[in-house]
Design a protein around this motif. Structure first.
Motif, mmCIF file in Angstrom:
data_model
loop_
_atom_site.group_PDB
_atom_site.id
_atom_site.type_symbol
_atom_site.label_atom_id
_atom_site.label_comp_id
_atom_site.label_asym_id
_atom_site.label_seq_id
_atom_site.Cartn_x
_atom_site.Cartn_y
_atom_site.Cartn_z
ATOM 1 N N GLU A 83 0.600 -1.221 0.080
ATOM 2 C CA GLU A 83 0.025 0.062 0.148
ATOM 3 C C GLU A 83 0.740 1.382 0.093
ATOM 4 O O GLU A 83 0.273 2.470 0.359
ATOM 5 C CB GLU A 83 -0.916 -0.071 1.128
ATOM 6 C CG GLU A 83 -2.072 -1.271 1.402
ATOM 7 C CD GLU A 83 -2.885 -1.265 2.213
ATOM 8 O OE1 GLU A 83 -3.887 -0.139 2.143
ATOM 9 O OE2 GLU A 83 -2.983 -1.828 3.225
ATOM 10 N N SER A 110 -0.377 -1.832 9.487
ATOM 11 C CA SER A 110 -0.267 -0.366 9.321
ATOM 12 C C SER A 110 0.559 0.127 8.076
ATOM 13 O O SER A 110 0.940 1.337 8.198
ATOM 14 C CB SER A 110 -0.012 0.236 10.568
ATOM 15 O OG SER A 110 -1.017 0.157 11.410
ATOM 16 N N GLU A 144 1.365 4.944 4.992
ATOM 17 C CA GLU A 144 0.410 5.484 4.493
ATOM 18 C C GLU A 144 -0.838 5.279 5.445
ATOM 19 O O GLU A 144 -1.792 5.906 5.063
ATOM 20 C CB GLU A 144 -0.118 4.720 3.185
ATOM 21 C CG GLU A 144 0.807 4.760 1.879
ATOM 22 C CD GLU A 144 0.943 6.075 1.483
ATOM 23 O OE1 GLU A 144 0.033 6.797 1.101
ATOM 24 O OE2 GLU A 144 2.047 6.716 1.358
ATOM 25 N N TYR A 145 -0.474 4.806 6.334
ATOM 26 C CA TYR A 145 -1.716 4.621 7.468
ATOM 27 C C TYR A 145 -1.375 5.537 8.680
ATOM 28 O O TYR A 145 -1.849 5.356 9.629
ATOM 29 C CB TYR A 145 -2.218 3.464 7.878
ATOM 30 C CG TYR A 145 -2.862 2.897 6.900
ATOM 31 C CD1 TYR A 145 -4.279 3.297 6.349
ATOM 32 C CD2 TYR A 145 -2.443 1.502 6.170
ATOM 33 C CE1 TYR A 145 -5.062 2.463 5.450
ATOM 34 C CE2 TYR A 145 -3.243 0.846 5.243
ATOM 35 C CZ TYR A 145 -4.628 1.388 4.827
ATOM 36 O OH TYR A 145 -5.200 0.774 3.812
ATOM 37 N N CYS A 147 1.649 5.919 10.506
ATOM 38 C CA CYS A 147 2.129 5.371 11.273
ATOM 39 C C CYS A 147 3.825 5.367 11.363
ATOM 40 O O CYS A 147 4.122 5.369 10.219
ATOM 41 C CB CYS A 147 1.879 3.625 11.800
ATOM 42 S SG CYS A 147 0.187 3.490 11.998
ATOM 43 N N HIS A 276 -5.979 2.501 12.941
ATOM 44 C CA HIS A 276 -4.786 2.331 13.023
ATOM 45 C C HIS A 276 -4.216 3.516 14.264
ATOM 46 O O HIS A 276 -4.977 4.069 14.402
ATOM 47 C CB HIS A 276 -3.829 2.727 11.623
ATOM 48 C CG HIS A 276 -4.320 1.785 10.526
ATOM 49 N ND1 HIS A 276 -3.743 0.542 10.404
ATOM 50 C CD2 HIS A 276 -5.372 2.060 9.632
ATOM 51 C CE1 HIS A 276 -4.338 0.029 9.213
ATOM 52 N NE2 HIS A 276 -5.082 0.955 8.815
ATOM 53 N N GLU A 282 -3.042 11.743 10.254
ATOM 54 C CA GLU A 282 -3.925 11.149 9.541
ATOM 55 C C GLU A 282 -4.858 10.249 10.578
ATOM 56 O O GLU A 282 -4.309 9.479 11.464
ATOM 57 C CB GLU A 282 -3.495 10.011 8.663
ATOM 58 C CG GLU A 282 -2.655 10.751 7.504
ATOM 59 C CD GLU A 282 -2.248 9.833 6.336
ATOM 60 O OE1 GLU A 282 -2.783 9.695 5.237
ATOM 61 O OE2 GLU A 282 -1.156 9.241 6.671
ATOM 62 N N PHE A 284 -7.879 7.025 10.496
ATOM 63 C CA PHE A 284 -8.608 6.380 9.839
ATOM 64 C C PHE A 284 -9.700 5.601 10.738
ATOM 65 O O PHE A 284 -9.335 4.962 11.886
ATOM 66 C CB PHE A 284 -7.792 5.027 9.349
ATOM 67 C CG PHE A 284 -6.999 5.608 8.328
ATOM 68 C CD1 PHE A 284 -7.149 5.587 6.876
ATOM 69 C CD2 PHE A 284 -5.691 5.971 8.516
ATOM 70 C CE1 PHE A 284 -6.371 5.971 5.876
ATOM 71 C CE2 PHE A 284 -4.803 6.543 7.759
ATOM 72 C CZ PHE A 284 -5.113 6.552 6.158
ATOM 73 N N TRP A 305 -12.879 5.455 2.774
ATOM 74 C CA TRP A 305 -12.009 4.759 2.600
ATOM 75 C C TRP A 305 -12.336 3.354 2.654
ATOM 76 O O TRP A 305 -12.436 2.476 3.740
ATOM 77 C CB TRP A 305 -10.879 4.793 4.135
ATOM 78 C CG TRP A 305 -9.299 4.569 3.605
ATOM 79 C CD1 TRP A 305 -8.967 3.482 3.995
ATOM 80 C CD2 TRP A 305 -8.490 5.147 2.895
ATOM 81 N NE1 TRP A 305 -7.418 3.354 3.426
ATOM 82 C CE2 TRP A 305 -7.338 4.565 2.841
ATOM 83 C CE3 TRP A 305 -8.600 6.597 2.257
ATOM 84 C CZ2 TRP A 305 -6.295 5.190 2.135
ATOM 85 C CZ3 TRP A 305 -7.554 7.170 1.518
ATOM 86 C CH2 TRP A 305 -6.573 6.471 1.440
ATOM 87 N N ARG A 311 -11.288 8.409 6.143
ATOM 88 C CA ARG A 311 -9.804 9.047 6.213
ATOM 89 C C ARG A 311 -10.017 10.216 6.537
ATOM 90 O O ARG A 311 -10.685 11.054 5.637
ATOM 91 C CB ARG A 311 -8.910 8.710 5.269
ATOM 92 C CG ARG A 311 -7.475 9.242 5.714
ATOM 93 C CD ARG A 311 -6.555 9.227 4.507
ATOM 94 N NE ARG A 311 -6.740 10.513 3.464
ATOM 95 C CZ ARG A 311 -5.831 10.930 2.744
ATOM 96 N NH1 ARG A 311 -4.692 10.316 2.344
ATOM 97 N NH2 ARG A 311 -6.334 11.870 1.803
#
Length: 333
Positions: A83, A110, A144-145, A147, A276, A282, A284, A305, A311
């Protein structure tokens, strides 16, 4: 009034950036021979505590792909998360810039890589001409999440990468948010990297990103690649001015702290819904379609999302009262 949590790409430009661009509005040498562009190497070397070479480009896609193109030949591959932005959101640009080189996809919670996840991709590959050989690993800081990789996690990845004689690239579109969350030095948040795409646009810049090279040979190659790719702007001083303005007085870090704080407030109201950990800007959330529509009816803008998630992205200029109001709205769902 609509309250936008769509993307930090939509945030406004920091006043210090506009001021610096106005100050740069005087004749100087073209391309990257102006005084501001020549200052970048020293400024990033001071920031990271080691010799660096820094090149400006206009977009994060160009930063990622130009850096990787200097590391990976057309017949090679780059290991990244399934991802990762370079896989999901760059419209095949890595293959274009690397003349057909392959992205080799790994798994990880994540959207983070581990040495074990990288090894699962790399180790089965036979050392012969019939299979694409890995030449680099690209990690995203923050993922991308949203983390962050801790320095110890990066060190473990770097050890594996060095043992396999691979190069390490860090996509740092939100690198500032990682440093702000970790409370560590920039060097620790980019531990082991040969090149870092240092993002500014999402964090208050207008149209400038930096590729920071910790390997001078990669920088030398990339100067030619940047020109060939159409990214050697004739008035490069305006890009350099943006970057320097963000580095001055730690504007880049203060902006990231503000964005992270807004996200943390929203996350605190969404306990039990978080998909996450919220470690940057960000959030989610697990949400139903009806809940998302209820939030939109109150004036909040964000991206769906998948079928059952949303998101939410905060930015340096997210108003505290807007973040607080969204937190209350989520708590009231």
């Amino acid at each position: 009034m609509a309250m936008k949590f769509l993307s930090d790409n939509a945030a406004s430009v920091h006043p210090a950036v506009w001021k610096a661009m106005m100050a740069a509005d005087a004749a100087d040498a073209p391309y990257d021979n102006d005084a501001l562009s020549r200052e970048l190497d020293a400024r990033f070397s001071a920031l990271f505590g080691r010799d660096c070479a820094a090149l400006w480009v206009a977009t994060g896609t160009a930063a990622n792909c130009l850096a990787l193109s200097a590391m990976v030949p057309p017949h090679g591959g780059t290991v990244c998360h399934r991802e990762a932005h370079i896989e999901v959101d760059e419209c095949g640009a890595p293959g274009f810039y690397m003349h057909g080189a392959k992205l080799m996809l790994a798994e990880g919670e994540s959207a983070k890589l581990t040495p074990e996840a990288i090894a699962a991709v790399v180790e089965p590959i036979r050392d012969d001409v019939h299979q694409v050989q890995p030449h680099a690993v690209s990690v995203t800081q923050v993922s991308e999440y949203g983390c962050a990789y801790r320095p110890g996690e990066l060190s473990a990845i770097a050890d594996y990468v060095r043992g396999r004689r691979l190069a390490l690239h860090i996509d740092g579109a939100r690198f500032a948010n990682a440093v702000a969350f970790l409370g560590c030095s920039p060097a620790e948040a980019a531990l082991g990297a040969d090149a870092l795409s240092f993002g500014f646009v999402k964090n208050g810049g207008m149209g400038a990103e930096a590729i920071v090279f910790f390997d001078p040979e990669l920088a030398r190659q990339t100067r030619y690649r940047r020109k060939r790719a159409g990214h050697l702007q004739s008035k490069g001083r305006y890009l350099a001015a943006q970057i320097l303005a963000m580095l001055d007085n730690d504007v880049w870090l203060d902006n990231a702290r503000a964005a992270n704080a807004a996200a943390a407030e929203i996350a605190a109201a969404a306990e039990g819904r978080l998909l996450h950990p919220v470690e940057a800007n960000e959030v989610f959330l697990k949400t139903s379609a009806a809940e998302r529509e209820a939030l939109r009816a109150q004036g909040y803008e964000f991206y769906d999302w998948g079928m059952d998630a949303a998101r939410l992205v905060t930015a340096w200029d997210t108003r505290p009262e807007a973040a607080a109001a969204l937190a209350r709205a989520i708590a009231g769902l």
